[in-house]
Design a protein around this motif. Sequence first.
Motif: not given
Lengths: 628, 283
Positions: A232-249
């Motif tokens: 899940g985290i890797i997919f988030i990073y590939t799509n959105y270039n971030t691992v910061s929760l606050v940015d993801v939210l």
Amino acid sequence: MQSNLLLLSILFPMVAGIIVFFLRQPSVRKGFIGVSLSVIVLLSLIILGSLKVPDVFNSPTYYNGMDIAIKIGDFVLLLYVLYISFKIKEWRATFFAVLQLVPLIYFEFFMLKEEEVAVFLVDELSIIMNLIISIVGSLIALYAFGYMDHHEEEKHVSPTRQPRFFAIILVFLGAMNGVVFSNNLMWMYFFWEVTTLSSFLLIGHDQTEETIKNAARALWINMMGGFALLLGIIFIYTNYNTVSLVDVLSIKESAYILLPMFFIAFAAFTKSAQMPFQSWLLGAMVAPTPVSALLHSSTMVKAGIYILLRFSPLFRGTMLSDFIAVYGAFTFLATAFLAISQSNAKRILAYSTVSNLGLMIASIGINTSSAIAAAILLLIFHAISKALLFLCVGTIEQHIGSRDIEDMKGLINKMPITAAITFIGILTLMAAPFGMLVSKWLILEVAANQIAVSVVLAIGSALTALYYTRWIGNLLSGTYFSKRSEEHMNVNIGISLYSLTVLAIVLSFMISSLYNMLVMPQILTMKMDVALKAAKGYLYTTSGGFMIYPIFITIGLAIVLSLTSIRKAAKTAVKVSPYNAGLNYIEDKGFDVKNYYLTTFVTEETLTKYFNYISIALIVVILGGAIL
Amino acid sequence: MMREIIIFVIAIALAPFIGGFLNGIDRKLTAFIQGRYGPPVWQPFYDVIKLLYKQKILVNDFQVFSAYIYLLTAILSIGLFAIKADLLMILFVMSVGLAFYIAGALSTKSPYSQVGAQRELMQMLAYEPMLIFFAIAVYNVTGSFNLGQIMKHGRLLFDLPLMFILLGLVLTIKLKKSPFDLSTSEHAHQELVRGILTDYSGPYLALIHIADWYEMILILAMIAILWSQNLLIGVLIALATFFVDIVIDNITARMTVKWMLAFSWSISILFTIINIAYIYFRR
């Protein structure tokens, strides 16, 4: 300063745990653990009192150090799991450890571009989790003082393995704080895996064949969850270039978010032991009871709920969310069904834990502001009441040598204090006006326009009432001629049980302030309109309201009336043995009436098999909801 | 606020009289169907008054508490219904009392009350979901669980015909009438010896009888609000349902627990889904 406080709440328990491991002198060790627990509780209260939330906390001074330590920790942990899996020959754990190692190496070394992100993200939800972990966790650890001495005596453990036990418990508390405070998703992943490992080590604490087998199962299932989380985290990073929760939210463009959300939800399902993964939690019941209370009912399994709540704004109003609601409701019903056929108290509690977690997941899936509020309230009240009940069962088991509810007949005469506390504990789980029921009421009201979910919830609630009511009946059974004995309770066990009881009742009584102080602000933080309002024990939405005080008054009145009636009757009433159609009644002998367990048409094995198939199908449907 | 307190008090004062009276009519009518003369209509009141002044015979202290809490929660749920509170909340309050009523019987160790209590648990399992289904269906028509809001919809019966049948079923199970007279056999000389009631005696049995009257009135009131436009018609519908239940009681024999669960669950789930589909179809 404040970020140091948060860091301390993670590192202090861990460091204390490592120190405990080397303290061999029992009195020194207990003293040290006692002081550490008080510090942990104090820290959580200071965090509650001093932090202005929601907020993100930056700290450039130690970010890099922590980040590198955690990266190394990731690999050490996975290699250690590999080592264990070879040692106990659990190849599924090996499989998932390798499956995590490969993408992790690729991700860390070739994909992830190092940039500094905020260290901690703290909102009311993190604070609530932190309070549960610190306060309930500490009370359970305190209970373990009395429990573990007796446990080792009984099992003839020598030399003592208590340093190991308490060390893991403390490290676990730190890791849980890490999960709920971390802003960097990779940190969250690391702490998540630490909790998996602690769970494995604690389930296998007694080192018998059975415990190791069950620990291995818990390990591989949770490693599978860890793998899903990493994906899940890797997919988030590939799509959105971030691992910061606050940015993801704060992601607006949500076209690519659903697939990673599915993986994160999958991780949550494994951690919260939802169908078909419930087998690891049931197996985990072989662990010493404080472990069941701490990891497997009040805190670790709640990490799944936490992470789902955390990401719930990202999948609000999607098909994925609706399917998660159906899935959660199904688990709620299915495990309630399975609980009916059980007479083993710990298994009943385990099934009911899975069931309630399912209810929370259903509520998160419904994903309206009141539903989220209901899920959070349920999380709080369930943590307290379930921990209390587990500890009660542990105490009972050490006295009567059984955890079967049929053997608890007449317990009120043999162990009056524990039986009374167990009775109150069950009431706080199943009866209005206590917090659990108020949350359940709220969930039923918000689910009412999703017919499939609400029909399932209605049946599940009735089943829940069934298996708890008959347990109460067994606990309190007896006559005036029953042999009575006094109960001597270990001081630590007593403090822990009494505090949890008081906490369960007082928090239920103050539900409106609790809601206004911690839950409602969280709803606002999650940028939703507040539909549920609370004032003076009255919780209401536009479509209905629940008043708790009239019910409290009614119960109080019933207590007063029955006490006066009993006192008046003390002299005049005829005290008889139960009706036995004229046959001689001999206390504790004669006939054997058991509860209905409906095993003629509900057997655990067949039901489990079919329920597992259905739940796998539902998970596939959720995946479909994520892709389409 | 003052007005609500007055309504609350009037409701809880009146309900047992109506309940007892209906119980008397029930006995008279049953006697008529069976070709007997039957007791006077006021007999239930004589019974309860006599029980109240009988000597207290107890097996344990918890029985006393159970009887009181069963009665008081039944009273509270009627009161809450009268002041038009939340329908689901009322159901929750009702189920608290029921749990104690059952646990009280379970605690006495008599095989008769044990078996009766276990069966009562099954009966609870059969009708409690139905009541919640009813509340959910009502919500799907009116958009509210609040009785005040619900009663603004004058003729719910047209929207919820199947739920009305379910409520009739709930009434039969709740009153422990045939074919659902599982937990207490109606007559003392049957094999169960009054089942769940076996060890409740004297004044405490009286409390339970009074509580049963309250609960009966509660279910009848739920039926009555299906025609809230003119509550007199609503009451007539409720009474008609009550009489149908008495007739069913007299023409059927007791069935098994397993049959009851299978029957009530399949009927209630099916009816609920069809009825809610019908609601959306009507729009």
